[in-house]
Design an enzyme around this catalytic site. Sequence first.
Site, mmCIF file in Angstrom:
data_model
loop_
_atom_site.group_PDB
_atom_site.id
_atom_site.type_symbol
_atom_site.label_atom_id
_atom_site.label_comp_id
_atom_site.label_asym_id
_atom_site.label_seq_id
_atom_site.Cartn_x
_atom_site.Cartn_y
_atom_site.Cartn_z
ATOM 1 N N ASP A 123 -4.887 3.009 33.367
ATOM 2 C CA ASP A 123 -5.044 3.035 31.913
ATOM 3 C C ASP A 123 -6.347 3.697 31.480
ATOM 4 O O ASP A 123 -6.524 4.018 30.303
ATOM 5 C CB ASP A 123 -5.075 1.594 31.383
ATOM 6 C CG ASP A 123 -3.680 1.077 31.095
ATOM 7 O OD1 ASP A 123 -2.826 1.866 30.710
ATOM 8 O OD2 ASP A 123 -3.467 -0.140 31.264
HETATM 9 C C1 BGC Z 1 -8.925 -2.094 31.413
HETATM 10 C C2 BGC Z 1 -7.616 -1.826 32.101
HETATM 11 C C3 BGC Z 1 -6.492 -2.255 31.222
HETATM 12 C C4 BGC Z 1 -6.624 -1.612 29.854
HETATM 13 C C5 BGC Z 1 -5.489 -1.938 28.927
HETATM 14 C C6 BGC Z 1 -8.931 -1.509 30.045
HETATM 15 O O1 BGC Z 1 -10.105 -1.846 29.385
HETATM 16 O O2 BGC Z 1 -9.974 -1.584 32.191
HETATM 17 O O3 BGC Z 1 -7.582 -2.494 33.345
HETATM 18 O O4 BGC Z 1 -5.272 -1.888 31.807
HETATM 19 O O5 BGC Z 1 -7.848 -1.954 29.284
HETATM 20 O O6 BGC Z 1 -5.677 -3.035 28.155
HETATM 21 C C1 NOJ Z 2 -4.342 -3.447 33.985
HETATM 22 C C2 NOJ Z 2 -3.096 -3.122 33.244
HETATM 23 O O1 NOJ Z 2 -2.433 -4.312 32.871
HETATM 24 C C3 NOJ Z 2 -2.184 -2.265 34.080
HETATM 25 O O2 NOJ Z 2 -1.046 -1.902 33.345
HETATM 26 C C4 NOJ Z 2 -2.914 -1.054 34.577
HETATM 27 O O3 NOJ Z 2 -2.032 -0.319 35.372
HETATM 28 C C5 NOJ Z 2 -4.167 -1.427 35.341
HETATM 29 N N1 NOJ Z 2 -4.982 -2.276 34.542
HETATM 30 C C6 NOJ Z 2 -4.984 -0.218 35.770
HETATM 31 O O4 NOJ Z 2 -5.605 0.395 34.718
#
Ligand code: BGC
Ligand code: NOJ
Length: 814
Positions: A487
Site C-alpha cells: 500500500d
Molecule cells: C500502512 C500500511 C497499510 C496502509 C493502509 C499504511 O499507513 O503502512 O501497512 O496497508 O496504511 O491503511
Molecule cells: C496492510 C494492509 O492491510 C494490506 O492490505 C497491505 O497489503 C499491507 N499492509 C502492505 O502494505
Amino acid sequence: MKFGYFDDLNREYVITQPDTPLPWINYLGCQAYFGIISNTAGGYSFYRDARLRRLTRYRYNNVPLDFGGRYVYLRDNESKEFWSPSWQPTRHELKDYTCRHGMGYTAIGSSYSAIEAHTRYFVPLDENLEIWQLTVTNRRTTKATLSGFASIEFCLWDAQDDATNFQRNLNTGQVEVEDGVIYHKTEYRERRNHFAYFACSEPGAGFDTQREAFLGRNRGWDKPATVEAGQLTNSIAHGWSPMGAHQVKLELEPGETKQIVFLLGYHENPVDQKFDPPNSQTINKILVKPVIAKYLDPSNADAAFERLRQYWDSLLSIFQVDTPDIHTNRMVNIWNAYQCMATFNLSRSASFYESGIGRGLGFRDSNQDLLGFVHMAPSRARERILDLAATQLPTGGAYHQYQPLTKRGNNDIGGGFNDDPLWLIVGVSAYLKETGDWSILDQPVPYDNEPGSEAPLYDHLQRSFSYTLDRLGPHRLPLIGRADWNDCLNLNCFSSTPGQSFQTTTNKDGKVAESVFIAALFVHAGRELAAIANHRGLDGETTSYLAEVAKMEEVVRQHGWDGEWFLRAYDDFGAKIGSKECEEGKIFIESQGFCTLAGIGLDDGTAKKALDATRKHLATRHGIVLQQPAYSRYYLNLGEISSYPPGYKENAGIFCHVNPWAMIGETRLGRGDEAHDYYSRINPSAREEIGDLHRCEPYVYAQMIAGKDAPTFGEAKNSWLTGTAAWNYYAIVQWILGVRTSLDGLEIAPVIPKSCPGFTATRIFRGVVYSISIERKGEGNHIALTVDGAPIEGNIVAPPADGRKEVSIKGILS
Ligand code: BGC
Ligand code: NOJ
C-alpha cells in the site's frame, strides 16, 4: 525474558505478570458481538461494526496505556482498602496474578490480602452479550466483609463521533434502571432501535450510571470516590457520560466462595415495538428480559462456556499436527488458526493498533484471509466471497474496502489498487479446493451492488483477470494504479502536502508505473483460473488463460529480471525500482517471494538466484526485511514507503505477511530447511524467550518486526489483525508440511527439513477424516503414498469412491 507460558493442553496462554511490555490482548466473540480484552481487563465491546456500534469506551493513546475496560473492584469493608483483581485500574501489587487467554475467553485471577478473585469473560455462541463470571474466595481464617463493584463506561454508539462531537454528546446520554438492570439508551428516543444493558446476578447494594457520580470530581478509574467510600450513589445519567456500575455485598466465611455473574449485552427491538407502553419513551424489555434472566443463572453461564469450548474443539480438530517442533505444533494446532478466525471476523478493524474507526473490510485483505480460514467455516467463507464480489465494479476493479454493516463499497478509500481484483481469484480458488462446491461459480452476484447487474461469480473472476490485461504499461507489465500489495509504494501519488492521504492522492495519470509484483500475482491467479476452467471442461478458456500467463512470464523474464533478482517495479519516469542500479531500495522481498511462489523462474534457475539473493541481502535473524537498503529520505516518486524511518513498516521492516511467500518459494525449490528456518524466525512462540525485545504477544503474529536498520531491531508491532496470520498458516500447513487442498483431492507434498524424521496429522477434508503419517527415509522430497494400505500413483488422494469417512494415509519421503 518471558512474561508467561503456553498451556497447550488447555489451549491457553498464561500471563504471569500484569505489566507486560504492551497490553497483551485477546478477542471475545466470534459471530456478531465482539470485544477486545487485555491481560488487565482493558478493552471494549461492539456489535458487528467497531465504529458504528461501539458499546463501551476505550481510550487509545492514553497514558498509562490500555485504559477503559471491564473493571471489577473489591473493597474490604473493615480495613476500607480496595483493589482491582485484574491489576488495572488500581494497580495494587497482587499475589498469584494470572491471565489465561483462551479460545474466545479470558480469565484473570489474583489474590490480595487473602481474598482470591477470578473473573472469566466470554461471549456465548449465538448471543449478543458477554458474561463476566466473578468468583471470590475468602482464604482468611476470619470472616470477610467485602463489597464488589463492576463497572463499564458506555460509548454513545458511533465511536468516532463519541470521541469528537462533545457539544452534542454531552447532552444526549440516557439510561433506564429497572429491576437492577442498567439500560443504556442514548438516541433510542429517535432513530435507534437498539440499546445496551449491564446486569448483575445478585441483588444490588447500589448502582451508578453517571460517570462523575461514580468516580467523583477530578478522579480517575484508579480511585473512584464511591468505591473508596464503599457505596454507590444510584445516580441516573442525564447527558454527560453514561456508565454502568453495580455494587454487591460479599460476606464470606473462611474458605467460602461466591460467584456473581455480570452481563453486558446489546439488543435490537423491532422498530414498531420500541416502547412499552407503546406511546411512552420507555424501552420495551419484553424480548430481552428472558435472555438476561437466562444468563444470570450461573449454571446457564457455565453451560454456555462449555458450548464455546466444544465449538473451538471442533474447529481446531479440522487440522491437527504432531511434529518434532513444539512451536510449529502449538501455532498450527491452536494459536495461528485462532488468529485466522480473528482476522476473518474483524479484518483490520479493531485491535490495540486498529482503533475500530478507521477501516472497513479490505478487498485484498479479506480474500487473503480466506487462505487461513476457509477450512474452519466454509459456509461463512462462501458468504464473504459473495459479499466481496458484489462490491466489484463492472470494470473488474474493486473498491479497496467495504463496510460490514452496509456491505457496500467504501468510496472514501476508493479503488484503483490494481492488485485487488486478482485476489478474488485466489480466494475463490482456495474455497473451491477446500469444499469442492462448484455451485458457487454459478451464483449470480451483482456488480457494485447494483440490482440488475447480476452475473455468475465465474464472470467476476474473468473480469478480475481481464482487469490486469486491460491495464498494461510500457513494458507490458501491469500498471500499478494507486498501489499493489504494498500500500505504501505509491508511484502515482507525488504528494508534497503534509497530511494528504497517500492512499487516495493521485497526481499522475498512471500510464507508466508498473508492478512486477502484480505480474507475479497475475501468473499465480491466472494458473488458478485456468485450473478452474479446465475442471469445468472449458478447454478454449483454459488455453487462453495459460497463454496469457505464459506471455506475462516472458515479460517478467525480459523486463522484470535484474540479473540476480526480480525487479520490483518501474516508476512514473519508467525508472527501475528494486534494482542494483538504484541507490536505495535495490532489492525487495515481494517480487522474490511472489515470483517464486508463482513458479516463475523454476525452470531457468532464476527462482533459485532470487531466493539466494533474498537470503544474502534481506534475511536477518528476526525475519526477512522488506527491502534493502532502506530509504534514508522521502522520495516524492515513491510515496509512503519512504515516509517511514528506516527499518519500520514498509520501509525495510520485517513484514511478517510477506515472509511466507519466500517460505513457499523455498518449498517450490525443494529447500525444506530454508523454508522452515524462515518460518521459525518469525514464529511468535519461538520468540517467546525474547519477550522483552519482541514485546508483542508471543501467541499471535504481529504485522511487523522492526528491521535491521531500526534502532529497535527485533521489536514487533501491530499484532493480531494482519494477513500474516493466514499466510503463515497457509505456508506451514500447505507448503512445508505439504498437506494441501487441491481441486481433485488432498495433495500430500511435504518439504520439511532434512533432519525432520516426519510427522503425523489429522485433517478433516470434505467430510472425511484423514489420518496422515509421514516418515522420512531419505533426505529428499520424493513422496510415496499408500492409502489404507494400498500404494497410489502420484500424490493426490482423491475422495474415497465408496463413501468411507475415515482414511489412513502413509507417506514415505526419500
Ligand atoms: C500502512 C500500511 C497499510 C496502509 C493502509 C499504511 O499507513 O503502512 O501497512 O496497508 O496504511 O491503511
Ligand atoms: C496492510 C494492509 O492491510 C494490506 O492490505 C497491505 O497489503 C499491507 N499492509 C502492505 O502494505
